[in-house]
Design a protein around this motif. Sequence first.
Motif, short mmCIF file in Angstrom:
data_model
loop_
_atom_site.label_atom_id
_atom_site.label_comp_id
_atom_site.label_asym_id
_atom_site.label_seq_id
_atom_site.Cartn_x
_atom_site.Cartn_y
_atom_site.Cartn_z
N PRO A 16 0.82 -1.22 0.00
CA PRO A 16 0.00 0.00 0.00
C PRO A 16 0.85 1.27 0.00
CG PRO A 16 0.03 -1.01 2.18
CD PRO A 16 0.74 -1.95 1.26
N MET A 18 0.28 5.56 0.25
CA MET A 18 -0.65 6.67 0.42
C MET A 18 -0.29 7.78 -0.56
SD MET A 18 -2.42 8.31 3.77
CE MET A 18 -1.52 7.25 4.81
N ILE A 73 -5.30 5.47 -0.73
CA ILE A 73 -4.27 4.45 -0.60
C ILE A 73 -4.35 3.55 -1.83
CG2 ILE A 73 -3.43 2.48 0.73
CD1 ILE A 73 -4.74 3.80 3.22
N MET A 123 -3.33 2.35 6.95
CA MET A 123 -2.03 1.89 6.43
C MET A 123 -1.43 0.82 7.33
SD MET A 123 -0.98 3.11 3.51
CE MET A 123 0.80 3.01 3.55
#
Length: 135
Positions: A16, A18, A73, A123
Amino acid sequence: MTGERDLDVLLRNMKPEMVDGIFVFCTLAPSASIPATISPILTFREREGTTLVMLHEEAEASGLRYAFASRLITLTVHSALDAVGFLAAITARLAEAGISVNAVSAFHHDHLFVPVDQADEAMAVLKEMSGARHL
């Protein structure tokens, strides 16, 4: 290149990231044109109107009403559009953590819009799911 379908591989390699900025959801009447002065990252036409997802500053500058201030994300693994269970596993885990999510699948990646004040927590959940605590 075809996307990944194996759920274990997808979860392990989701990586992931951001995206900078705060994103908001706007809507235009079904008959309205999208102003040339804006460039939403997402446009979706529904019977009730056209949804635009764009940076908060852009919505403010354009005078558009908006909802759901969120962080974006991106799950950087190349997931197949017909992969089974990937977003279900992710959204279920985020729900367990009390984090709402608006998920969007694009050709190469899946993207998650989460509330601004829960983005860091989202996250952390995603990194834990992928076993990538060191990221």
